[in-house]
Write a protein that holds these residues in place. Sequence first.
Motif, PDB file in Angstrom:
ATOM      1  N   ASN A 109       0.865  -1.187   0.000  1.00 23.54           N
ATOM      2  CA  ASN A 109       0.000   0.000   0.000  1.00 23.54           C
ATOM      3  C   ASN A 109       0.897   1.231   0.000  1.00 23.54           C
ATOM      4  O   ASN A 109       1.528   1.539   1.015  1.00 23.54           O
ATOM      5  N   PRO A 110       0.984   1.962  -1.120  1.00 23.43           N
ATOM      6  CA  PRO A 110       1.923   3.091  -1.199  1.00 23.43           C
ATOM      7  C   PRO A 110       1.528   4.277  -0.336  1.00 23.43           C
ATOM      8  O   PRO A 110       2.284   5.234  -0.212  1.00 23.43           O
ATOM      9  N   TYR A 111       0.334   4.242   0.253  1.00 20.32           N
ATOM     10  CA  TYR A 111      -0.108   5.350   1.102  1.00 20.32           C
ATOM     11  C   TYR A 111       0.104   5.050   2.582  1.00 20.32           C
ATOM     12  O   TYR A 111      -0.345   5.800   3.446  1.00 20.32           O
ATOM     13  N   THR A 112       0.762   3.938   2.874  1.00 22.27           N
ATOM     14  CA  THR A 112       1.043   3.595   4.268  1.00 22.27           C
ATOM     15  C   THR A 112       2.338   4.295   4.701  1.00 22.27           C
ATOM     16  O   THR A 112       2.801   5.224   4.059  1.00 22.27           O
ATOM     17  N   PRO A 155      18.230   7.127  -3.136  1.00 24.88           N
ATOM     18  CA  PRO A 155      16.870   7.660  -3.232  1.00 24.88           C
ATOM     19  C   PRO A 155      16.707   8.593  -4.428  1.00 24.88           C
ATOM     20  O   PRO A 155      17.654   9.268  -4.839  1.00 24.88           O
ATOM     21  N   GLU A 156      15.519   8.592  -4.985  1.00 24.19           N
ATOM     22  CA  GLU A 156      15.167   9.522  -6.055  1.00 24.19           C
ATOM     23  C   GLU A 156      14.536  10.760  -5.417  1.00 24.19           C
ATOM     24  O   GLU A 156      13.435  10.681  -4.858  1.00 24.19           O
ATOM     25  N   ILE A 157      15.243  11.873  -5.460  1.00 22.64           N
ATOM     26  CA  ILE A 157      14.742  13.109  -4.855  1.00 22.64           C
ATOM     27  C   ILE A 157      13.833  13.796  -5.867  1.00 22.64           C
ATOM     28  O   ILE A 157      14.282  14.254  -6.925  1.00 22.64           O
ATOM     29  N   ILE A 158      12.553  13.889  -5.553  1.00 24.63           N
ATOM     30  CA  ILE A 158      11.553  14.372  -6.499  1.00 24.63           C
ATOM     31  C   ILE A 158      11.627  15.885  -6.691  1.00 24.63           C
ATOM     32  O   ILE A 158      11.361  16.408  -7.773  1.00 24.63           O
ATOM     33  N   ASN A 159      11.970  16.625  -5.610  1.00 22.66           N
ATOM     34  CA  ASN A 159      11.975  18.095  -5.637  1.00 22.66           C
ATOM     35  C   ASN A 159      10.595  18.667  -5.966  1.00 22.66           C
ATOM     36  O   ASN A 159      10.472  19.748  -6.554  1.00 22.66           O
ATOM     37  N   LYS A 160       9.577  17.904  -5.607  1.00 24.18           N
ATOM     38  CA  LYS A 160       8.189  18.373  -5.641  1.00 24.18           C
ATOM     39  C   LYS A 160       7.527  17.888  -4.358  1.00 24.18           C
ATOM     40  O   LYS A 160       8.000  16.929  -3.736  1.00 24.18           O
ATOM     41  N   ALA A 161       6.453  18.541  -3.978  1.00 27.75           N
ATOM     42  CA  ALA A 161       5.796  18.201  -2.719  1.00 27.75           C
ATOM     43  C   ALA A 161       4.414  17.636  -2.964  1.00 27.75           C
ATOM     44  O   ALA A 161       3.755  17.966  -3.954  1.00 27.75           O
ATOM     45  N   ARG A 162       3.969  16.779  -2.063  1.00 27.67           N
ATOM     46  CA  ARG A 162       2.586  16.319  -2.087  1.00 27.67           C
ATOM     47  C   ARG A 162       1.722  17.338  -1.353  1.00 27.67           C
ATOM     48  O   ARG A 162       2.088  17.858  -0.297  1.00 27.67           O
ATOM     49  N   SER A 163       0.562  17.616  -1.927  1.00 30.52           N
ATOM     50  CA  SER A 163      -0.357  18.565  -1.307  1.00 30.52           C
ATOM     51  C   SER A 163      -0.706  18.113   0.108  1.00 30.52           C
ATOM     52  O   SER A 163      -1.031  16.946   0.344  1.00 30.52           O
ATOM     53  N   GLY A 164      -0.614  19.030   1.061  1.00 30.21           N
ATOM     54  CA  GLY A 164      -0.961  18.721   2.449  1.00 30.21           C
ATOM     55  C   GLY A 164       0.180  18.204   3.284  1.00 30.21           C
ATOM     56  O   GLY A 164       0.042  18.073   4.499  1.00 30.21           O
ATOM     57  N   MET A 203       1.166   5.253  -7.426  1.00 29.75           N
ATOM     58  CA  MET A 203       0.716   6.284  -6.477  1.00 29.75           C
ATOM     59  C   MET A 203       1.073   7.667  -6.982  1.00 29.75           C
ATOM     60  O   MET A 203       0.243   8.587  -6.960  1.00 29.75           O
ATOM     61  N   LYS A 204       2.301   7.841  -7.459  1.00 29.01           N
ATOM     62  CA  LYS A 204       2.739   9.146  -7.942  1.00 29.01           C
ATOM     63  C   LYS A 204       1.907   9.591  -9.133  1.00 29.01           C
ATOM     64  O   LYS A 204       1.507  10.760  -9.224  1.00 29.01           O
ATOM     65  N   ARG A 205       1.595   8.675 -10.045  1.00 27.63           N
ATOM     66  CA  ARG A 205       0.758   9.024 -11.205  1.00 27.63           C
ATOM     67  C   ARG A 205      -0.634   9.466 -10.760  1.00 27.63           C
ATOM     68  O   ARG A 205      -1.185  10.435 -11.291  1.00 27.63           O
ATOM     69  N   LEU A 240      -1.526  10.782  -7.850  1.00 29.65           N
ATOM     70  CA  LEU A 240      -1.424  12.094  -7.211  1.00 29.65           C
ATOM     71  C   LEU A 240      -1.274  13.198  -8.250  1.00 29.65           C
ATOM     72  O   LEU A 240      -1.927  14.247  -8.158  1.00 29.65           O
ATOM     73  N   GLU A 241      -0.436  12.973  -9.243  1.00 28.95           N
ATOM     74  CA  GLU A 241      -0.220  13.977 -10.285  1.00 28.95           C
ATOM     75  C   GLU A 241      -1.481  14.211 -11.098  1.00 28.95           C
ATOM     76  O   GLU A 241      -1.816  15.354 -11.425  1.00 28.95           O
ATOM     77  N   ALA A 242      -2.210  13.125 -11.405  1.00 32.12           N
ATOM     78  CA  ALA A 242      -3.441  13.250 -12.195  1.00 32.12           C
ATOM     79  C   ALA A 242      -4.493  14.073 -11.465  1.00 32.12           C
ATOM     80  O   ALA A 242      -5.337  14.713 -12.103  1.00 32.12           O
ATOM     81  N   ARG A 243      -4.439  14.063 -10.150  1.00 31.50           N
ATOM     82  CA  ARG A 243      -5.423  14.802  -9.338  1.00 31.50           C
ATOM     83  C   ARG A 243      -4.893  16.163  -8.884  1.00 31.50           C
ATOM     84  O   ARG A 243      -5.506  16.826  -8.052  1.00 31.50           O
ATOM     85  N   GLY A 244      -3.759  16.555  -9.413  1.00 30.62           N
ATOM     86  CA  GLY A 244      -3.207  17.858  -9.069  1.00 30.62           C
ATOM     87  C   GLY A 244      -2.676  17.959  -7.665  1.00 30.62           C
ATOM     88  O   GLY A 244      -2.625  19.062  -7.104  1.00 30.62           O
ATOM     89  N   LEU A 245      -2.274  16.826  -7.081  1.00 31.08           N
ATOM     90  CA  LEU A 245      -1.827  16.806  -5.684  1.00 31.08           C
ATOM     91  C   LEU A 245      -0.315  16.768  -5.534  1.00 31.08           C
ATOM     92  O   LEU A 245       0.179  16.570  -4.429  1.00 31.08           O
ATOM     93  N   VAL A 246       0.400  16.932  -6.613  1.00 29.65           N
ATOM     94  CA  VAL A 246       1.860  17.077  -6.559  1.00 29.65           C
ATOM     95  C   VAL A 246       2.173  18.499  -7.009  1.00 29.65           C
ATOM     96  O   VAL A 246       1.839  18.900  -8.119  1.00 29.65           O
ATOM     97  N   LEU A 247       2.817  19.264  -6.127  1.00 38.08           N
ATOM     98  CA  LEU A 247       3.059  20.692  -6.395  1.00 38.08           C
ATOM     99  C   LEU A 247       4.485  20.916  -6.893  1.00 38.08           C
ATOM    100  O   LEU A 247       5.411  20.272  -6.430  1.00 38.08           O
TER     101      LEU A 247
END
Length: 251
Positions: free
Chosen positions: A101-104, A184-193, A240-242, A244-251
């Motif tokens: 579960n990627p949200y755990t 680690p892969e550093i995304i340099n983007k944030a998840r909303s919230g 999970m990342k896809r 989040l991005e599709a819902r505009g939750l990666v800033l």
Amino acid sequence: ASSMSVYGEGLYETTAGERRAHIRRSPAEIKAGAWNPSGPDGERLRPIATDENKPVDLASIYALTKYAQERQVLIFGEAYGTDAVALRLFNVYGAGQALSNPYTGVLANFASRLANGQSPMVFEDGRQKRDFVHVRDVARAFRLALEQPHAAGHVINIGSGNAYAIADIASLLAEAMGVPEIEPEIINKARSGDIRNCFADIAKARDLLGFEPAHRLEDSLADFAQWVRSAGAIDRGAEMKRHLEARGLVL
């Protein structure tokens, strides 16, 4: 069982030593890569251990539900003369987590990636800090809360009392799992919230419960890695990342 999520951002202090309890990052700051929160006047802030006196700041539906649950329990206890206590758990880890579960929890997420030869995905710059507490310490905290009548009516932090940068956790876990070459892969983007920093002040748990963490993260990752290898894990991090991005939750 409550959650550290009710705090939102953890506690901060200014260079003058003044506490700042109501700190939030704006979407504009996050999009600009200004990862570290600043004060209302732009003053520099330093994250410090969060104690139970920090006002709650409900920044997610999850935090809202956990706060409602802890208040329900404590109100019921007071009304009916029943001993009740709410333990605000920080980042719990250990054998038995839902690895697919990627949200755990972040450790389970990282472990799933590493077990499948993939780099752990680390949002922001990886320097955000969290407190990781072993599930056995959490179980003992609940037992102590049941045994200590003077804990009734209280909310109590349960954590390790230590702060770890997320990117460092990814590297430590890779080493424990025998794949230190997977960085680690550093995304340099944030998840909303998402918050920047929150780690526990556990002085109240020590005082009211006699609680002392027995399992340091650095000493527990080898056993955790062994369990991950035996349990098997399906990596759904990219999915999970896809989502989040599709819902505009990666800033």
